[in-house]
Design a protein around this motif. Structure first.
Motif, PDB file in Angstrom:
ATOM      1  N   ALA A 137       0.834  -1.205   0.000  1.00  0.00           N
ATOM      2  CA  ALA A 137       0.000   0.000   0.000  1.00  0.00           C
ATOM      3  C   ALA A 137       0.866   1.251   0.000  1.00  0.00           C
ATOM      4  O   ALA A 137       0.534   2.259  -0.639  1.00  0.00           O
ATOM      5  CB  ALA A 137      -0.923  -0.009   1.213  1.00  0.00           C
ATOM      6  N   ALA A 138       1.998   1.200   0.702  1.00  0.00           N
ATOM      7  CA  ALA A 138       2.911   2.345   0.737  1.00  0.00           C
ATOM      8  C   ALA A 138       3.491   2.628  -0.641  1.00  0.00           C
ATOM      9  O   ALA A 138       3.615   3.790  -1.056  1.00  0.00           O
ATOM     10  CB  ALA A 138       4.030   2.081   1.741  1.00  0.00           C
ATOM     11  N   LEU A 139       3.858   1.578  -1.368  1.00  0.00           N
ATOM     12  CA  LEU A 139       4.412   1.777  -2.703  1.00  0.00           C
ATOM     13  C   LEU A 139       3.353   2.302  -3.661  1.00  0.00           C
ATOM     14  O   LEU A 139       3.646   3.131  -4.537  1.00  0.00           O
ATOM     15  CB  LEU A 139       4.996   0.468  -3.229  1.00  0.00           C
ATOM     16  N   ALA A 140       2.112   1.849  -3.503  1.00  0.00           N
ATOM     17  CA  ALA A 140       1.030   2.377  -4.337  1.00  0.00           C
ATOM     18  C   ALA A 140       0.829   3.869  -4.091  1.00  0.00           C
ATOM     19  O   ALA A 140       0.692   4.661  -5.032  1.00  0.00           O
ATOM     20  CB  ALA A 140      -0.264   1.615  -4.046  1.00  0.00           C
ATOM     21  N   ALA A 141       0.829   4.264  -2.824  1.00  0.00           N
ATOM     22  CA  ALA A 141       0.676   5.680  -2.497  1.00  0.00           C
ATOM     23  C   ALA A 141       1.875   6.485  -2.971  1.00  0.00           C
ATOM     24  O   ALA A 141       1.727   7.636  -3.417  1.00  0.00           O
ATOM     25  CB  ALA A 141       0.495   5.844  -0.986  1.00  0.00           C
ATOM     26  N   SER A 142       3.067   5.889  -2.910  1.00  0.00           N
ATOM     27  CA  SER A 142       4.265   6.593  -3.355  1.00  0.00           C
ATOM     28  C   SER A 142       4.199   6.904  -4.842  1.00  0.00           C
ATOM     29  O   SER A 142       4.611   7.988  -5.293  1.00  0.00           O
ATOM     30  CB  SER A 142       5.508   5.752  -3.057  1.00  0.00           C
ATOM     31  N   GLU A 143       3.698   5.957  -5.624  1.00  0.00           N
ATOM     32  CA  GLU A 143       3.551   6.210  -7.049  1.00  0.00           C
ATOM     33  C   GLU A 143       2.465   7.243  -7.315  1.00  0.00           C
ATOM     34  O   GLU A 143       2.603   8.105  -8.193  1.00  0.00           O
ATOM     35  CB  GLU A 143       3.235   4.903  -7.783  1.00  0.00           C
ATOM     36  N   MET A 144       1.396   7.177  -6.556  1.00  0.00           N
ATOM     37  CA  MET A 144       0.298   8.108  -6.749  1.00  0.00           C
ATOM     38  C   MET A 144       0.741   9.555  -6.503  1.00  0.00           C
ATOM     39  O   MET A 144       0.365  10.467  -7.240  1.00  0.00           O
ATOM     40  CB  MET A 144      -0.858   7.746  -5.803  1.00  0.00           C
ATOM     41  N   PHE A 145       1.549   9.739  -5.462  1.00  0.00           N
ATOM     42  CA  PHE A 145       1.985  11.086  -5.100  1.00  0.00           C
ATOM     43  C   PHE A 145       3.391  11.418  -5.608  1.00  0.00           C
ATOM     44  O   PHE A 145       3.947  12.441  -5.234  1.00  0.00           O
ATOM     45  CB  PHE A 145       1.921  11.258  -3.579  1.00  0.00           C
ATOM     46  N   ARG A 146       3.953  10.548  -6.427  1.00  0.00           N
ATOM     47  CA  ARG A 146       5.254  10.772  -7.061  1.00  0.00           C
ATOM     48  C   ARG A 146       6.319  11.143  -6.028  1.00  0.00           C
ATOM     49  O   ARG A 146       6.979  12.193  -6.108  1.00  0.00           O
ATOM     50  CB  ARG A 146       5.138  11.874  -8.129  1.00  0.00           C
ATOM     51  N   MET A 147       6.513  10.251  -5.069  1.00  0.00           N
ATOM     52  CA  MET A 147       7.503  10.477  -4.013  1.00  0.00           C
ATOM     53  C   MET A 147       8.903  10.113  -4.498  1.00  0.00           C
ATOM     54  O   MET A 147       9.084   9.262  -5.373  1.00  0.00           O
ATOM     55  CB  MET A 147       7.146   9.636  -2.779  1.00  0.00           C
ATOM     56  N   ARG A 148       9.894  10.766  -3.907  1.00  0.00           N
ATOM     57  CA  ARG A 148      11.286  10.450  -4.211  1.00  0.00           C
ATOM     58  C   ARG A 148      11.646   9.059  -3.694  1.00  0.00           C
ATOM     59  O   ARG A 148      10.941   8.497  -2.862  1.00  0.00           O
ATOM     60  CB  ARG A 148      12.213  11.474  -3.573  1.00  0.00           C
ATOM     61  N   ASP A 149      12.769   8.534  -4.177  1.00  0.00           N
ATOM     62  CA  ASP A 149      13.161   7.177  -3.795  1.00  0.00           C
ATOM     63  C   ASP A 149      13.347   7.042  -2.285  1.00  0.00           C
ATOM     64  O   ASP A 149      12.875   6.091  -1.666  1.00  0.00           O
ATOM     65  CB  ASP A 149      14.449   6.786  -4.512  1.00  0.00           C
TER      66      ASP A 149
END
Length: 455
Positions: A137-149
């Motif tokens: 779920a964290a990786l899905a949200a990271s892609e949604m909000f375009r988070m840095r690595d």
């Protein structure tokens, strides 16, 4: 102060924490529904017993568990092989940048196959799947909000912590799990630390909205006097050795299962399913994850001999079920195994020193509660997590000092006997099977992904 060492602007910190809150909420939804589904179907053997009996009941139970196990193994191997087992090693490897979590396939497979495997009665815990689903779920949200690595790695750890919080209604243990278990991989900073807090809060809150707010193991035990600490230290020494044995049995059984998988892929899961399905009727306390087993034996308190036999049986069923390769964790099986050993130890101590123990108010259940934390410490090598997790599960805060004593003894003995953290060993095995190591650039993990600007 160097520019790189300066804290991020407040708006960036607020954005990161806001995303962490969303990650925790998503994890709470998946985790809460996951546990609710298992709770609804886990009592199917009782329903089956009301419609048939005798050898037909045993045969039907064995067939149902076998079918569910084979189904769970099939969809796991077919769609997301990395979703097998607890998922904690995969999360640790992903945070370190040496594994890649394909959240699009892990999330549905972990959810469906986990319900089938754990709900069928296999001796597996719910915490592993929820930790893995939290990371997904964290990786899905990271892609949604375009988070840095670096932010994705921190959110991955926060989601994993939220998954543990969901599994046991234990938010503080979840925070400690990230800090203690992933201390080598977690990109520590104050902001990332607060993100773990945020995810644990919303993960626990949403789970409680779905499944209710209560301690998962409401056991009855009195406080322990200082005079009892030597007895708890002895218990810790014993469980340190048991923890090393448990870890080695897990790894050995995984080797055996790998040989079967290579030659006859689905025979091993079918055999284990048949065995566990029959045990659900013939000896129900030797099957299932163990939450209900803990409550039952703590109330009924069988004899010490029966408890030791049950401990041996649950040790065997735990390692056999984990080797099958379905989604499922080992936390709950560890806690139930520790309860059997702790209760038996308490009964023996009560027989040998009846007046001493009664005079200081220590009961066998007190030893059972402390044993959970000690065995967890010996297997996972995360003593602070073990103590806080058991305290949040049972609410017996008066046993803090005995727990610390037993965990200290168990951790030292496990280390002296050559024991190593179970999840670290599992990650090493996964990398070895892939022909890749932590320093090999051919392993495509999160660290290899392009950096994305956090707007």
């Amino acid at each position: 102060m160097k520019p790189a060492d300066q804290p991020a602007p407040p708006w960036q910190q607020a954005r990161f924490v806001a995303v962490a809150l969303i990650v925790g909420a998503l994890t709470g939804v998946f985790g809460g529904l996951f546990h609710l589904a298992i709770d609804r179907i886990i009592d199917w053997p009782a329903w089956l017993a009301g419609h048939t009996g005798g050898w037909r009941l045993i045969a039907a139970s064995a067939a149902i568990t076998m079918a569910a196990t084979v189904f769970a193994v099939f969809i796991t191997r077919r769609f997301a092989p990395e979703a097998s087992g607890s998922g904690v090693p995969e999360i640790e490897g992903a945070i370190a940048g040496i594994r890649h979590v394909h959240w699009e396939r892990v999330l549905p497979v972990k959810f469906v196959a986990g319900i089938a495997a754990i709900g069928s009665g296999l001796v597996l815990g719910r915490e592993g799947p929820t930790i893995h689903m939290g990371g997904s779920a964290a990786l899905a949200a990271s892609e949604m909000f375009r988070m840095r690595d670096v932010d994705r790695r921190a959110l991955l750890a926060a989601g994993a912590g939220a998954g543990l919080a969901c599994a046991f209604n234990a938010p503080m243990a979840a925070v400690l799990f990230v800090i203690e278990e992933t201390r080598k991989q977690f990109p520590y900073s104050f902001r990332n630390y607060m993100g773990v807090f945020a995810a644990a809060i919303t993960g626990t809150a949403v789970t409680q909205m779905i499944s209710g707010a209560r301690p998962d193991l409401p056991l009855s035990a009195g406080p322990a006097d200082l005079a009892s600490l030597p007895a708890f230290a002895v218990l810790g020494i014993l469980l340190g050795a048991v923890g090393v044995l448990f870890n080695r049995c897990i790894l050995a059984m995984l080797d055996i299962a790998a040989v079967w998988q290579k030659h006859v892929p689905y025979v091993w899961p079918a055999l284990v399913g048949l065995l566990v399905g029959a045990l659900l009727i013939l000896a129900p306390r030797t099957a299932t994850g163990g939450e209900q087993v803990i409550s039952h034996i703590a109330v009924l308190t069988p004899s010490a001999g029966v408890l030791l036999i049950l401990a041996v049986a649950r040790l065997f069923t735990s390692v056999v079920c984990y080797s099958v390769g379905t989604p499922g964790g080992i936390f709950a099986p560890i806690l139930s195994l520790a309860t059997c050993i702790g209760l038996a130890f308490g009964l023996f101590a009560q027989m040998v020193f009846p007046e001493v123990l009664s005079g200081i108010g220590v009961t066998p259940v007190s030893f059972a509660i402390v044993a959970m934390a000690a065995l967890f410490s010996a297997t996972v090598h995360a003593p602070a997590v073990g103590v806080v997790l058991v305290l949040e599960l049972t609410t017996h805060y008066a046993l803090v000092l005995p727990m610390l004593t037993a965990c200290l003894a168990a951790s030292l003995v496990a280390q002296w006997l050559g024991g190593r953290p179970i999840y670290g060993q599992m990650l090493e095995r996964a990398l070895a099977r892939a022909g890749r190591g932590p320093g090999n650039d051919s392993e495509i993990g999160l660290a290899a992904a392009p950096d994305r600007a956090a707007n």
